[in-house]
Design a protein around this motif. Structure first.
Motif, PDB file in Angstrom:
ATOM      1  N   PRO A  28       0.824  -1.213   0.000  1.00 35.62           N
ATOM      2  CA  PRO A  28       0.000   0.000   0.000  1.00 35.62           C
ATOM      3  C   PRO A  28       0.858   1.264   0.000  1.00 35.62           C
ATOM      4  CG  PRO A  28       0.098  -0.905   2.217  1.00 35.62           C
ATOM      5  CD  PRO A  28       0.854  -1.871   1.321  1.00 35.62           C
ATOM      6  N   GLY A  29       0.332   2.335  -0.608  1.00 34.50           N
ATOM      7  CA  GLY A  29       0.968   3.653  -0.537  1.00 34.50           C
ATOM      8  C   GLY A  29       2.211   3.826  -1.359  1.00 34.50           C
ATOM      9  N   ALA A  30       2.531   2.920  -2.273  1.00 36.32           N
ATOM     10  CA  ALA A  30       3.766   3.008  -3.059  1.00 36.32           C
ATOM     11  C   ALA A  30       3.517   3.786  -4.344  1.00 36.32           C
ATOM     12  CB  ALA A  30       4.293   1.621  -3.366  1.00 36.32           C
ATOM     13  N   ALA A  31       3.165   5.078  -4.229  1.00 32.57           N
ATOM     14  CA  ALA A  31       2.851   5.857  -5.425  1.00 32.57           C
ATOM     15  C   ALA A  31       3.247   7.319  -5.243  1.00 32.57           C
ATOM     16  CB  ALA A  31       1.362   5.746  -5.741  1.00 32.57           C
ATOM     17  N   PRO A  32       4.527   7.616  -5.105  1.00 35.41           N
ATOM     18  CA  PRO A  32       4.937   9.022  -4.990  1.00 35.41           C
ATOM     19  C   PRO A  32       4.826   9.741  -6.326  1.00 35.41           C
ATOM     20  CG  PRO A  32       6.863   7.632  -5.150  1.00 35.41           C
ATOM     21  CD  PRO A  32       5.681   6.699  -5.078  1.00 35.41           C
ATOM     22  N   GLU A  33       4.560  11.029  -6.281  1.00 33.56           N
ATOM     23  CA  GLU A  33       4.514  11.810  -7.503  1.00 33.56           C
ATOM     24  C   GLU A  33       5.915  12.240  -7.946  1.00 33.56           C
ATOM     25  OE1 GLU A  33       1.920  15.089  -6.959  1.00 33.56           O
ATOM     26  OE2 GLU A  33       0.139  13.847  -6.575  1.00 33.56           O
TER      27      GLU A  33
ATOM     28  N   ARG B  57      -0.232 -10.950  -0.763  1.00 36.86           N
ATOM     29  CA  ARG B  57      -0.730  -9.613  -0.488  1.00 36.86           C
ATOM     30  C   ARG B  57      -1.188  -9.498   0.952  1.00 36.86           C
ATOM     31  NH1 ARG B  57      -2.541  -9.843  -5.985  1.00 36.86           N
ATOM     32  NH2 ARG B  57      -4.494 -10.849  -5.353  1.00 36.86           N
ATOM     33  N   THR B  58      -1.840 -10.523   1.438  1.00 38.79           N
ATOM     34  CA  THR B  58      -2.260 -10.516   2.846  1.00 38.79           C
ATOM     35  C   THR B  58      -1.050 -10.513   3.769  1.00 38.79           C
ATOM     36  OG1 THR B  58      -4.274 -11.731   2.275  1.00 38.79           O
ATOM     37  CG2 THR B  58      -3.594 -11.741   4.581  1.00 38.79           C
TER      38      THR B  58
END
Length: 375
Positions: free
Chosen positions: A249-254, A360-361
């Motif tokens: 989760p959250g691996a999306a920096p701009e 994923r879990t």
């Protein structure tokens, strides 16, 4: 760093010598009609010029050899040093007006050099900030004007105060009081400016020119290290895409920037990441850094086996196992570390053998929990 104290000490000592030479020759008595200031300027000009050469010639030679042109920002510190050199020359000239030059010249040289050079090893911190010596400027950093104002205010205040003693009019007591007030204002003003500064004076960061490429993430590095920019952006994009698909989760920096191109506290959120991209000159180094940054644990303290298991699992998914093993060797090989890596390898093999949904879990549980999971 070593040139500031040397230039200041040389300026003050030579100012003492030239002033004593004039006093011994009875110049002041023989030229009552000439301006005392003009005589002093004529004598101190070669002193100041020599001290400026001490301060400027070595970096000028270095810039010429590397074919680098100085920027406007890079001239702030040299200009500050040149102003302070003049102030030290004036102070030395005033000392030489009433002390024997053969004694005062070496004493002033040593005392001035020690007073400047050793402020780096003294506390409180404001002493080093008002000394006129800078030694903690990092890549892409520029001292703010207030940082330059403090040492100029101290040295300049003392120098102007001594110059006021030469006013040709008014009672000596009045001139002395005025000179004392100006010198005290310079010293106290400099101390007031710098008294609350930490180890590092106020600096403007992120001043180095940068080049950027790509989108989501847009990767930016200082222009001097853009040779691997395209590869770095590609590794970052592929690593983040793989981790998102694997359930991280959250691996999306701009945007991803070099850590040297800004304050350490900046970019602490999820939109902008700061990594050591300038040093990532080998394949997969930048990708590995991105991988570790993307695996954000929710707990401040994570067991070593759990953390290493998460990293090794991600390294397997992103094709960076060699970089993981290299980093573990860099941490040191001990019986304890070998035991930890044995447990880590066993757990990761088990996890990789499960279905994608189970993985994923597993990764979500390990990132959210401080106790680990072997689901």
């Amino acid at each position: 760093m070593v040139l500031y104290a040397l230039a200041y000490a040389a300026s003050a000592a030579l100012g003492v010598w030239e002033s004593g030479r004039l006093r011994k020759a009875h110049v002041w008595e023989s030229l009552p009609s000439r301006s005392r200031y003009r005589v002093a300027v004529n004598v101190l000009f070669p002193v100041v010029l020599l001290s400026w050469l001490v301060l400027l010639l070595p970096p000028a030679v270095s810039l010429a050899r590397s074919g680098t042109a100085p920027s406007l920002d890079s001239l702030r510190l040299p200009l500050m040093g040149m102003v302070i050199v003049v102030a030290h020359a004036v102070v030395g000239f005033a000392i030489g007006s009433f002390l024997p030059r053969l004694i005062a010249t070496p004493v002033v040289a040593v005392v001035d050099w020690v007073a400047i050079a050793f402020t780096r090893a003294t506390q409180p911190y404001w002493l080093r900030h008002v000394s006129g010596q800078f030694s903690d400027i990092g890549f892409g950093e520029v001292p703010r004007f207030v940082s330059l104002a403090a040492p100029v205010l101290l040295a300049g205040g003392v120098a102007v105060g001594l110059m006021l003693l030469w006013l040709p009019c008014g009672p000596r007591v009045l001139r002395g009081a005025l000179a004392l007030c100006v010198a005290a204002a310079g010293v106290l003003g400099a101390q007031h400016l710098a008294r609350d500064w930490s180890h590092t004076p106020p600096t403007a960061t992120g001043q180095a020119p940068v080049d950027c490429t790509g989108v989501r993430p847009r990767v930016c590095v200082p222009r001097v290290a853009t040779g691997n920019l395209a590869r770095t952006q590609r590794e970052a994009a592929e690593t983040l895409s793989t981790l998102r698909a694997a359930g991280v989760p959250g691996a999306a920096p701009e945007r991803i920037e070099d850590v040297l191109d800004g304050p350490a506290t900046a970019g602490a959120g999820n939109r902008v990441w700061r990594l050591s991209l300038m040093t990532a000159d080998r394949p997969h180094e930048a990708g590995y850094q991105v991988m570790v940054r993307a695996l954000k644990f929710r707990c401040a303290t994570v067991p070593a086996v759990q953390a290493h298991s998460v990293w090794l699992w991600a390294a397997n998914r992103t094709g960076q196992v060699d970089m993981y093993q290299e980093n573990r060797k860099r941490d040191g090989v001990t019986p304890e570390s070998l035991q930890i890596e044995s447990k880590v390898s066993e757990e990761v093999r088990t996890v990789l053998a499960t279905s994608p949904s189970a993985q994923r879990t597993w990764i979500r549980e390990n990132l959210d929990s401080c106790t680990g999971s072997t689901t």
